[in-house]
Design a protein around this motif. Structure first.
Motif, PDB file in Angstrom:
ATOM      1  N   GLY A 127     -20.403  -0.193  15.494  1.00 25.39           N
ATOM      2  CA  GLY A 127     -20.486   0.894  14.519  1.00 25.39           C
ATOM      3  C   GLY A 127     -19.412   0.837  13.450  1.00 25.39           C
ATOM      4  O   GLY A 127     -19.562   1.421  12.382  1.00 25.39           O
ATOM      5  N   GLY A 128     -18.294   0.165  13.756  1.00 29.81           N
ATOM      6  CA  GLY A 128     -17.197   0.084  12.798  1.00 29.81           C
ATOM      7  C   GLY A 128     -16.500   1.413  12.563  1.00 29.81           C
ATOM      8  O   GLY A 128     -15.848   1.605  11.543  1.00 29.81           O
ATOM      9  N   TRP A 129     -16.612   2.348  13.503  1.00 33.97           N
ATOM     10  CA  TRP A 129     -16.071   3.696  13.330  1.00 33.97           C
ATOM     11  C   TRP A 129     -14.561   3.715  13.410  1.00 33.97           C
ATOM     12  O   TRP A 129     -13.951   3.036  14.233  1.00 33.97           O
ATOM     13  N   LYS A 130     -13.953   4.515  12.574  1.00 35.07           N
ATOM     14  CA  LYS A 130     -12.495   4.711  12.572  1.00 35.07           C
ATOM     15  C   LYS A 130     -12.139   5.836  13.546  1.00 35.07           C
ATOM     16  O   LYS A 130     -12.963   6.706  13.849  1.00 35.07           O
ATOM     17  N   PRO A 131     -10.903   5.825  14.021  1.00 39.99           N
ATOM     18  CA  PRO A 131     -10.498   6.870  14.969  1.00 39.99           C
ATOM     19  C   PRO A 131     -10.460   8.245  14.309  1.00 39.99           C
ATOM     20  O   PRO A 131     -10.217   8.356  13.107  1.00 39.99           O
ATOM     21  N   TRP A 132     -10.707   9.258  15.125  1.00 36.39           N
ATOM     22  CA  TRP A 132     -10.571  10.625  14.637  1.00 36.39           C
ATOM     23  C   TRP A 132      -9.117  10.865  14.249  1.00 36.39           C
ATOM     24  O   TRP A 132      -8.198  10.393  14.928  1.00 36.39           O
ATOM     25  N   SER A 133      -8.908  11.601  13.194  1.00 42.88           N
ATOM     26  CA  SER A 133      -7.561  12.000  12.776  1.00 42.88           C
ATOM     27  C   SER A 133      -7.127  13.193  13.619  1.00 42.88           C
ATOM     28  O   SER A 133      -7.957  13.865  14.259  1.00 42.88           O
ATOM     29  N   LEU A 134      -5.837  13.488  13.572  1.00 47.32           N
ATOM     30  CA  LEU A 134      -5.342  14.683  14.273  1.00 47.32           C
ATOM     31  C   LEU A 134      -6.017  15.936  13.730  1.00 47.32           C
ATOM     32  O   LEU A 134      -6.320  16.862  14.489  1.00 47.32           O
ATOM     33  N   GLU A 135      -6.267  15.980  12.435  1.00 47.64           N
ATOM     34  CA  GLU A 135      -6.937  17.139  11.834  1.00 47.64           C
ATOM     35  C   GLU A 135      -8.358  17.295  12.380  1.00 47.64           C
ATOM     36  O   GLU A 135      -8.792  18.407  12.664  1.00 47.64           O
ATOM     37  N   ARG A 136      -9.070  16.203  12.507  1.00 54.98           N
ATOM     38  CA  ARG A 136     -10.427  16.283  13.036  1.00 54.98           C
ATOM     39  C   ARG A 136     -10.407  16.707  14.497  1.00 54.98           C
ATOM     40  O   ARG A 136     -11.256  17.489  14.936  1.00 54.98           O
ATOM     41  N   ILE A 137      -9.465  16.198  15.256  1.00 55.12           N
ATOM     42  CA  ILE A 137      -9.342  16.602  16.655  1.00 55.12           C
ATOM     43  C   ILE A 137      -9.031  18.091  16.739  1.00 55.12           C
ATOM     44  O   ILE A 137      -9.610  18.809  17.550  1.00 55.12           O
ATOM     45  N   LYS A 138      -8.134  18.551  15.886  1.00 52.73           N
ATOM     46  CA  LYS A 138      -7.767  19.979  15.864  1.00 52.73           C
ATOM     47  C   LYS A 138      -9.000  20.849  15.624  1.00 52.73           C
ATOM     48  O   LYS A 138      -9.174  21.885  16.265  1.00 52.73           O
ATOM     49  N   THR A 139      -9.870  20.402  14.739  1.00 46.73           N
ATOM     50  CA  THR A 139     -11.078  21.163  14.415  1.00 46.73           C
ATOM     51  C   THR A 139     -12.147  21.034  15.499  1.00 46.73           C
ATOM     52  O   THR A 139     -12.722  22.030  15.933  1.00 46.73           O
ATOM     53  N   ASN A 140     -12.413  19.808  15.943  1.00 42.40           N
ATOM     54  CA  ASN A 140     -13.531  19.556  16.855  1.00 42.40           C
ATOM     55  C   ASN A 140     -13.198  19.740  18.331  1.00 42.40           C
ATOM     56  O   ASN A 140     -14.099  19.972  19.130  1.00 42.40           O
ATOM     57  N   ASP A 141     -11.928  19.579  18.695  1.00 40.26           N
ATOM     58  CA  ASP A 141     -11.546  19.657  20.106  1.00 40.26           C
ATOM     59  C   ASP A 141     -10.128  20.225  20.215  1.00 40.26           C
ATOM     60  O   ASP A 141      -9.180  19.491  20.502  1.00 40.26           O
ATOM     61  N   PRO A 142      -9.986  21.541  19.991  1.00 49.04           N
ATOM     62  CA  PRO A 142      -8.647  22.163  19.993  1.00 49.04           C
ATOM     63  C   PRO A 142      -7.869  21.943  21.302  1.00 49.04           C
ATOM     64  O   PRO A 142      -6.654  21.794  21.275  1.00 49.04           O
ATOM     65  N   GLU A 143      -8.589  21.886  22.422  1.00 49.23           N
ATOM     66  CA  GLU A 143      -7.922  21.652  23.712  1.00 49.23           C
ATOM     67  C   GLU A 143      -7.263  20.275  23.729  1.00 49.23           C
ATOM     68  O   GLU A 143      -6.102  20.126  24.129  1.00 49.23           O
ATOM     69  N   LEU A 144      -7.982  19.267  23.281  1.00 47.33           N
ATOM     70  CA  LEU A 144      -7.430  17.916  23.227  1.00 47.33           C
ATOM     71  C   LEU A 144      -6.268  17.857  22.237  1.00 47.33           C
ATOM     72  O   LEU A 144      -5.264  17.192  22.490  1.00 47.33           O
ATOM     73  N   TYR A 145      -6.393  18.563  21.136  1.00 50.82           N
ATOM     74  CA  TYR A 145      -5.318  18.610  20.133  1.00 50.82           C
ATOM     75  C   TYR A 145      -4.033  19.160  20.768  1.00 50.82           C
ATOM     76  O   TYR A 145      -2.948  18.616  20.549  1.00 50.82           O
ATOM     77  N   GLN A 146      -4.155  20.207  21.563  1.00 52.51           N
ATOM     78  CA  GLN A 146      -2.986  20.790  22.254  1.00 52.51           C
ATOM     79  C   GLN A 146      -2.337  19.772  23.193  1.00 52.51           C
ATOM     80  O   GLN A 146      -1.115  19.657  23.255  1.00 52.51           O
ATOM     81  N   ILE A 147      -3.152  19.041  23.911  1.00 50.54           N
ATOM     82  CA  ILE A 147      -2.641  18.021  24.835  1.00 50.54           C
ATOM     83  C   ILE A 147      -1.867  16.959  24.060  1.00 50.54           C
ATOM     84  O   ILE A 147      -0.746  16.597  24.420  1.00 50.54           O
ATOM     85  N   ILE A 148      -2.463  16.468  22.978  1.00 47.43           N
ATOM     86  CA  ILE A 148      -1.842  15.415  22.170  1.00 47.43           C
ATOM     87  C   ILE A 148      -0.523  15.895  21.578  1.00 47.43           C
ATOM     88  O   ILE A 148       0.498  15.209  21.672  1.00 47.43           O
ATOM     89  N   THR A 149      -0.545  17.061  20.964  1.00 49.23           N
ATOM     90  CA  THR A 149       0.680  17.546  20.309  1.00 49.23           C
ATOM     91  C   THR A 149       1.781  17.837  21.318  1.00 49.23           C
ATOM     92  O   THR A 149       2.954  17.627  21.015  1.00 49.23           O
TER      93      THR A 149
END
Length: 157
Positions: A127-149
């Motif tokens: 697919g050649g897809w690029k990784p999600w940015s922190l901003e996209r993670i924050k929007t699409n998966d707030p729980e994962l964003y909290q874990i990462i930060t």
């Protein structure tokens, strides 16, 4: 008129009308030129590109207490094969290190199957897809964003 000339003519025609259709037609044309992108694309070093992804390297080294599969699917696999340009095998080995770090540092040791990891890597590469940015993670998966930060904040200390 051969197929490539026909596709190129379509690109030129569509690009005179609409930007989005132009982009799609151009992608189709480029795909026809080289069906296996990994064999054709030359990796070009873009200044500052790596700096944008340093947080992913830190997560790979640190591991996480939860969200490993989501990180592998949306971030790590895409970063390793489509930004760093690793082969599926090299990326798989790096993901194993991430899983090991998650187990050793966060006691998150449940099994993630090698076959699933390989399947993700193959499809991400295709697919050649690029990784999600922190901003996209924050929007699409707030729980994962909290874990990462929380991991990134801990590493700063």
């Amino acid at each position: 008129m051969n197929e490539r000339n026909r596709l190129w003519s379509k690109v030129v025609h569509v690009c005179e009308r609409n930007y989005e259709e132009c982009r799609e037609a151009l992608e189709t044309f480029l795909s026809s030129m080289c069906p296996d992108r990994s064999e054709c694309e030359e990796k070009i070093a873009v200044p500052g590109r790596r700096a944008r992804y340093t947080w992913i390297e830190r997560i790979i080294e640190s591991g996480v207490p939860d969200g490993r599969a989501r990180l592998i699917l949306y971030v790590i696999s895409r970063y390793l094969v489509n930004v760093k340009g690793l082969s599926v095998e090299e990326a798989h080995e790096t993901i194993k290190l991430f899983i090991q770090a998650s187990c050793e540092k966060h006691n998150q040791c449940s099994k993630i199957y090698d076959s699933w990891i390989r399947n993700v890597l193959v499809h991400v590469k295709e697919g050649g897809w690029k990784p999600w940015s922190l901003e996209r993670i924050k929007t699409n998966d707030p729980e994962l964003y909290q874990i990462i930060t929380s991991i990134l904040d801990t590493r700063k200390s």
